[in-house]
Design a protein around this motif. Structure first.
Motif, PDB file in Angstrom:
ATOM      1  N   VAL C  72       0.651  -1.295  -0.267  1.00  0.00           N
ATOM      2  CA  VAL C  72       0.531   0.565   0.440  1.00  0.00           C
ATOM      3  C   VAL C  72       1.241   1.283  -0.334  1.00  0.00           C
ATOM      4  O   VAL C  72       0.868   1.907  -0.301  1.00  0.00           O
ATOM      5  CB  VAL C  72      -0.553  -0.198   1.422  1.00  0.00           C
ATOM      6  N   LEU C  73       1.327   1.199   0.701  1.00  0.00           N
ATOM      7  CA  LEU C  73       2.457   2.843   0.811  1.00  0.00           C
ATOM      8  C   LEU C  73       3.400   2.756   0.075  1.00  0.00           C
ATOM      9  O   LEU C  73       4.460   3.494   0.280  1.00  0.00           O
ATOM     10  CB  LEU C  73       3.307   2.803   2.565  1.00  0.00           C
ATOM     11  N   ARG C  74       4.022   1.437   0.168  1.00  0.00           N
ATOM     12  CA  ARG C  74       5.862   1.092  -1.454  1.00  0.00           C
ATOM     13  C   ARG C  74       6.983   1.817  -0.714  1.00  0.00           C
ATOM     14  O   ARG C  74       8.123   2.406  -0.425  1.00  0.00           O
ATOM     15  CB  ARG C  74       5.685   2.136  -2.650  1.00  0.00           C
ATOM     16  N   LYS C  75       6.670   1.367   0.693  1.00  0.00           N
ATOM     17  CA  LYS C  75       7.779   1.739   1.770  1.00  0.00           C
ATOM     18  C   LYS C  75       8.532   0.310   1.868  1.00  0.00           C
ATOM     19  O   LYS C  75       7.483  -0.965   2.531  1.00  0.00           O
ATOM     20  CB  LYS C  75       6.969   2.385   3.315  1.00  0.00           C
ATOM     21  N   TRP C  76       9.723   0.248   2.097  1.00  0.00           N
ATOM     22  CA  TRP C  76      10.164  -0.784   2.954  1.00  0.00           C
ATOM     23  C   TRP C  76       9.704  -1.502   4.838  1.00  0.00           C
ATOM     24  O   TRP C  76      10.622  -0.016   5.144  1.00  0.00           O
ATOM     25  CB  TRP C  76      11.821  -1.070   3.053  1.00  0.00           C
ATOM     26  N   ASP C  77       9.604  -2.054   5.529  1.00  0.00           N
ATOM     27  CA  ASP C  77       9.595  -1.536   6.731  1.00  0.00           C
ATOM     28  C   ASP C  77      10.893  -2.509   7.910  1.00  0.00           C
ATOM     29  O   ASP C  77      10.910  -3.833   7.565  1.00  0.00           O
ATOM     30  CB  ASP C  77       8.283  -2.673   6.927  1.00  0.00           C
ATOM     31  N   ALA C  78      11.822  -1.592   7.321  1.00  0.00           N
ATOM     32  CA  ALA C  78      13.113  -2.409   8.130  1.00  0.00           C
ATOM     33  C   ALA C  78      12.457  -3.165   9.355  1.00  0.00           C
ATOM     34  O   ALA C  78      12.611  -4.072  10.004  1.00  0.00           O
ATOM     35  CB  ALA C  78      13.966  -1.470   8.328  1.00  0.00           C
ATOM     36  N   GLY C  79      11.622  -1.939  10.487  1.00  0.00           N
ATOM     37  CA  GLY C  79      11.612  -2.650  12.358  1.00  0.00           C
ATOM     38  C   GLY C  79      10.952  -4.122  11.718  1.00  0.00           C
ATOM     39  O   GLY C  79      11.109  -4.996  12.872  1.00  0.00           O
ATOM     40  N   ALA C  80       9.594  -4.215  10.539  1.00  0.00           N
ATOM     41  CA  ALA C  80       9.510  -5.055  11.238  1.00  0.00           C
ATOM     42  C   ALA C  80      10.339  -6.956  10.297  1.00  0.00           C
ATOM     43  O   ALA C  80      10.132  -7.756  10.938  1.00  0.00           O
ATOM     44  CB  ALA C  80       8.069  -5.411   9.575  1.00  0.00           C
ATOM     45  N   ILE C  81      10.873  -6.508   9.711  1.00  0.00           N
ATOM     46  CA  ILE C  81      11.787  -7.742   9.060  1.00  0.00           C
ATOM     47  C   ILE C  81      12.663  -7.853  10.369  1.00  0.00           C
ATOM     48  O   ILE C  81      12.811  -9.059  10.482  1.00  0.00           O
ATOM     49  CB  ILE C  81      13.057  -7.142   8.405  1.00  0.00           C
ATOM     50  N   VAL C  82      13.111  -7.645  11.313  1.00  0.00           N
ATOM     51  CA  VAL C  82      13.595  -7.408  12.805  1.00  0.00           C
ATOM     52  C   VAL C  82      12.944  -7.619  13.408  1.00  0.00           C
ATOM     53  O   VAL C  82      13.592  -8.641  13.848  1.00  0.00           O
ATOM     54  CB  VAL C  82      14.538  -6.174  12.886  1.00  0.00           C
ATOM     55  N   VAL C  83      12.049  -7.556  13.471  1.00  0.00           N
ATOM     56  CA  VAL C  83      11.128  -8.099  14.533  1.00  0.00           C
ATOM     57  C   VAL C  83      10.790  -9.507  14.547  1.00  0.00           C
ATOM     58  O   VAL C  83      10.574 -10.516  14.905  1.00  0.00           O
ATOM     59  CB  VAL C  83       9.390  -7.426  14.954  1.00  0.00           C
ATOM     60  N   ALA C  84      10.612  -9.998  13.118  1.00  0.00           N
ATOM     61  CA  ALA C  84      10.300 -11.323  12.085  1.00  0.00           C
ATOM     62  C   ALA C  84      11.101 -11.618  12.661  1.00  0.00           C
ATOM     63  O   ALA C  84      11.390 -13.055  13.402  1.00  0.00           O
ATOM     64  CB  ALA C  84       9.383 -11.476  10.755  1.00  0.00           C
TER      65      ALA C  84
END
Lengths: 254, 334, 452
Positions: C72-84
């Motif tokens: 939707v936002l076309r943004k990389w979510d670095a935080g989500a990758i770290v958490v996952a």
């Protein structure tokens, strides 16, 4: 917008003591506004309310409104506010880091990497580049008092604020350093808005476009500098600007 | 008339000097015979069997030194992050009146003497050590099937059961370094946290304001300005905590005991019990004989020697801290 | 940081905001549940069963965030990758471990929950932080707010431990508390049938107070003197005094106990009971036949050695108090022509008095609780109280229930917790009064000094 900062009935009290009693002031964009007055008149407190440093003092209560470009300052994130309204303090307070790290500190705080160009540009604007270009990695504490103060200005400018607040910046400097400081302030005109608090009336005259005279927590008179100095409307103003003693009791009659 | 305040306070002020010199001297004098008998080579062995054990008596104090360092390390490793978090919450990241409440609570908790923690070790043994580190079984009932082993494969050949090192010994006499470390951590946290909080609040206000004024948030200010400048003070807090952990006698005596042992294998095994210098010294000097104890020749001298080792370690820590603090202060020009 | 290409899915701004909030809320919820499970798992072995499902939940939320931000936002979510990644790694570790771990030359049978707790914390805390930050608007101040969970967890664990211990102390201690125990002494009387023992803590309670009193009386002089000397007079000797005071504080109570042992047991052994040296140092008592015996150590000796501990505390407090005298008051005194001694007595010491009293009270609390110094020189106290009687105290009584003479152990072990409770009341009382003085009264008291 012609007025970048607008205050309305701004009051500040420390505990029981009321220091700023209700100030309506408009700061003109791109100009230097000086605030003068005897010590204890509340000018420093007023200044600190503009970038919400008053939040740091426990017993401090602020009433009234301050608007930056029309936005209410007290509903903003104070950190974001301070990125738009910077401050230079009376005693130079560089961090115990290198010159380069000092200047780029604010930029790094926003999560961005600083560049050499930004470093040089900020130091040039503060009229300091020529003196420190060969020791950018030296500790900031090895600089002289005047140089440290200009370093603080460079640090402030590096985050590209709209407004720069200065609280008696020449207070701890000798005359030579003071004139270099004033040179850097004049260099900021047009690009930045400057609000400078000073007890040195002549400095206000040299540097500012507008001057406000405060006494006892209120603004007695404010106007273009030349007018205020040559034809002040209020007797207290002419007394103070001429160097005569002014009491607060007289001010409350205003 | 002008001199009397000087003389009076000097003579009273000399008292700590005299006391310290006398104690150090007494320890040295009484330890020296130990260098002859049993001699330095036996003292530096990694085996300790006191006068009360059956079999050969070997007075190696290496296990005691390792024990002291281990238990102090565990205690500080637990206490440091907790104290740091408390210090930060009491100064920069307070939540209204919570900071003051925290300080008051810490002040009150600081009044708990170590013998009380020693006594309460039993609670931790029941609620924590046994379920977590002893397979939830109490000696001597042992059910190999519960842990998925068969009686033939248990005990695994390499677990040193003979050292009396059951972590689940209900008498508490032979418990582990880990338990001792946890209790000592609880003991030293109320001392370290306020000192660390002071170290943080002693950082000049002007620097914190400068950082905030240029648009950094509180966390960034803490990381880049406040904490680095508070390091000398933190070092002082750390060293005081370390000294208190190394010097504690009551908790380790109750929890780890002082009987025969050697340095744990592997050396970082905190689930074994390794009697520290305080416990070893107390045992050798006869502190556990129920009021009638005194010590016999060799044991006496080794007992004094162990205490002297403790004094040396404390001296080293104090000197190292002072030097480090001076160096750090010069570097950040405070 | 973001490149805005044409969005694949375009949603109205309001919708986007509420989805954002929902996802952040999910972060916070799963994160908090994971953290709570971690704390519970420290005490309850079975809680670790929840670990893997909770970590899976955290991973799902993170992936949902990642997907939303990307599509939707076309943004990389670095935080989500770290958490996952943290959550998945943790779950994998837990799945690989058996329920009970033993062997490998480690002494003990380690339960999986001791690993589940940190894994749940590492998986849950970042999720909570990111969630809090996003819920609060993602501003820099929101980032400050998101640090609180990390700070609060260690504090919670510590206070949990303190509560666990103190609750047990109070409940067990109160259980055996009775008027009898408080008012009777511990006695060993010889009857025709053998020794008869009667339990009671009275002697020990009085002993604690006697130690506090004697130690304070002995320590106040040298303590205040050392403090004055270090703070007021500059000369090379000051360094020596400061060093000794620091070392006395640092070298652990136990070494002072060894010094006491050396004097009392080693040295005074050579002198028989009845000899003044022995009586003074070791104390004495009469047995049932009227014969004098030397005791283990007298109250006087014990107090002298306890003062080794208390003097540095008072010295430091005095020094702090004197240093806090405002310059104006000092200069005022000198300007009026007062002599140094006069100024010291009338102005400086009164100003420092709150600090001195606080130091005295805290020192008294330490003296009351100390066993290490009494370790070799105290006894069961069955012979009564007096400066030259055998030293004893509540804290020592606790020690004796484990390492004392067998009869004492048999009779008094049931009152262990009661003795500890009483001791705690005394030490906490002293500490609380000291804190009160430091806090409230100092300001008012000094205002009257300065004004009047």
């Amino acid at each position: 917008m012609p007025e970048v900062i607008e205050t309305e009935k701004l009051q500040v009290a420390y505990g029981e003591r009321e220091v700023v009693l209700g100030i309506d002031m408009k700061i003109t964009t791109g100009k230097v506004t000086a605030i003068v007055g005897p010590s204890g008149c509340g000018k420093t407190t007023f200044l600190r309310a503009l970038n919400r440093l008053t939040d740091l003092t426990e017993k401090c209560r602020v009433h009234g409104s301050v608007k930056l470009d029309g936005e209410d300052v007290f509903t903003m994130d104070p950190v974001l506010l301070r990125r738009r309204v910077g401050m230079v303090f009376q005693d130079p307070n560089p961090f115990p880091m290198s010159v380069k790290d000092n200047v780029l500190y604010g930029v790094k705080a926003q999560g961005m990497r600083g560049s050499r160009e930004l470093l040089e540009a900020s130091l040039r604007k503060a009229v300091l580049w020529d003196e420190v270009s060969d020791r950018l990695n030296a500790s900031a504490l090895t600089l002289s008092g005047g140089q440290q103060q200009r370093l603080c200005i460079a640090r402030c400018l590096a985050v590209a604020p709209e407004v720069i607040l200065m609280d008696e910046p020449a207070g701890s400097l000798d005359p030579g350093a003071t004139s270099q400081l004033e040179a850097s302030i004049l260099a900021m005109k047009g690009t930045y808005t400057v609000v400078i608090v000073t007890h040195d009336v002549q400095e206000a005259r040299r540097v500012s476009d507008y001057t406000a005279f405060m006494l006892g927590g209120r603004v007695v008179e404010m106007g273009p500098t030349a007018e205020l100095f040559e034809t002040p409307a209020n007797e207290l103003t002419s007394d103070y600007l001429a160097g005569r003693l002014v009491t607060i009791a007289a001010a409350t009659a205003v | 008339m002008r001199a009397w305040p000087f003389v009076a306070s000097l003579s009273l002020g000399l008292v700590p000097v005299v006391l310290f010199a006398a104690m150090a001297g007494m320890l040295v004098v009484n330890s020296l015979p130990a260098l002859d008998n049993p001699g330095l080579d036996q003292l530096t062995r990694n085996e300790f069997a006191s006068q009360f054990s059956t079999g050969a008596r070997i007075y190696g104090i290496v296990p005691a030194v390792v024990g002291t360092l281990l238990v102090a390390f565990v205690a500080v490793a637990i206490a440091l992050p907790v104290s740091l978090a408390m210090a930060i919450m009491a100064t920069e990241f307070t939540l209204g009146p919570l900071g003051k409440l925290l300080r008051t609570l810490l002040g009150v908790l600081g009044g708990i003497p170590s013998i009380v923690y020693a006594l309460l070790a039993v609670v931790l043994v029941e609620q924590f050590m046994i379920p977590k580190f002893a397979g939830d079984m109490t000696f001597p009932t042992f059910d190999a099937a519960k842990i998925g082993a068969s009686p033939q494969t248990w005990p695994p050949g390499d677990v040193p059961f003979n050292a009396g090192a059951y972590p689940w010994d209900p008498t508490g006499l032979n418990n582990s370094t880990l338990l001792g470390g946890i209790l000592i951590a609880l003991l030293i946290i109320p001392f370290m946290a306020p000192l660390m909080a002071d170290a943080i609040s002693n950082v000049p206000r002007s620097l914190r304001e400068a950082s905030l004024a240029v648009g950094a948030n509180r966390w960034f200010t803490l990381r880049k300005v406040t904490l680095p400048l508070a390091v000398p003070g933190m070092l002082g807090a750390l060293s005081l905590g370390l000294l208190k952990a190394m010097g504690d006698a009551m908790i380790v005596i109750f929890v780890v005991g002082w009987q025969a042992n050697s340095a744990p294998n592997p050396f970082f095994d905190v689930l074994e019990r390794t009697a520290p210098l305080t416990a070893t010294s107390a045992g050798l000097l006869g502190g556990f004989q129920g009021n009638s104890g005194t010590c016999q020749a060799v044991a006496c001298h080794v007992g004094y020697f162990s205490a002297f080792m403790l004094l040396l370690v404390a001296l080293v820590v104090v000197l190292a801290t002072t030097v480090l603090q001076a160096r750090l202060r010069r570097r950040i020009a405070l | 940081m973001s490149s805005t290409r044409a969005t694949a899915l375009s949603l109205p701004a309001v919708r986007r905001l509420s989805i954002d909030r929902l996802l952040a809320g999910a972060y916070v919820t799963t994160g908090l549940v994971a953290v709570t499970a971690a704390l519970v798992a420290l005490l309850e072995n079975d809680a670790e069963m929840l670990a893997v499902p909770l970590l899976a939940a955290v991973t799902l939320v993170a992936l949902a965030n990642l997907a939303y931000r990307w599509f939707v936002l076309r943004k990389w979510d670095a935080g989500a990758i770290v958490v996952a990644s943290l959550a998945v790694a943790g779950a994998l570790i837990l799945l690989a471990l058996p329920e009970y771990l033993y062997g490998y030359e480690i002494n003990g049978i380690i339960h999986r929950s001791i690993f589940a707790a940190p894994v749940l914390l590492v998986g849950g805390l970042p999720a909570t932080s990111v969630g809090v930050q996003r819920l609060s608007g993602g501003t820099p101040s929101a980032q400050d707010l998101s640090r609180y969970p990390v700070l609060l967890v260690p504090i919670f664990i510590a206070f949990g431990a303190y509560t666990l211990l103190l609750v047990r102390l109070v409940s067990d201690g109160v259980g055996e508390l009775s008027w009898d125990v408080l008012t009777h002494k511990y006695t060993e009387t010889l009857e025709p049938t053998g020794f008869v023992y009667s339990a009671g803590l009275r002697t020990h309670i009085l002993g604690t107070f006697m130690l506090i009193g004697l130690t304070s009386a002995i320590s106040i002089g040298p303590g205040v003197g050392a403090g004055i000397f270090v703070s007021e007079f500059r000369n090379p000797f000051t360094h020596v005094v400061t060093f000794s005071t620091t070392m006395l504080r640092a070298i652990s109570v136990f070494i002072i106990g060894v010094a006491a042992f050396s004097l009392v047991v080693d040295f005074a052994q050579d002198y028989p009971a009845g000899d003044p040296i022995s009586d003074f140092i070791r104390g004495s008592y009469e047995d049932e036949n009227g014969f004098q015996h030397a005791a283990n150590g007298s109250f006087l000796t014990a107090s002298i050695f306890l003062s080794f501990l208390v003097i540095p505390v008072i010295a430091r407090a005095t020094e702090e108090g004197l240093r806090s005298v405002p310059r104006k008051i000092r200069e005022g005194s000198i300007a009026l022509g007062a002599t140094e001694g006069h100024g010291l007595l009338r102005i400086l010491l009164p100003w420092a008095m709150p600090n001195i009293i606080t130091g005295l009270l805290l020192g008294a609390a330490e003296a009351a609780g100390s066993v290490a110094i009494l370790l070799f020189i105290a006894g069961t106290g069955q012979h009564g109280i007096g400066p030259l009687h055998e030293a004893t105290s509540l804290s020592f009584a606790i020690f004796e229930t484990k390492y004392g003479p067998k009869p004492f152990q048999d009779t008094m072990t049931q009152y262990q917790f009661t003795a500890a409770l009483l001791l705690l009341i005394i030490t906490l009382g002293l500490t609380a009064v000291a804190l009160l003085i430091k806090g409230r009264f100092t300001a008012r008291y000094r205002a009257t000094l300065a004004g009047g």
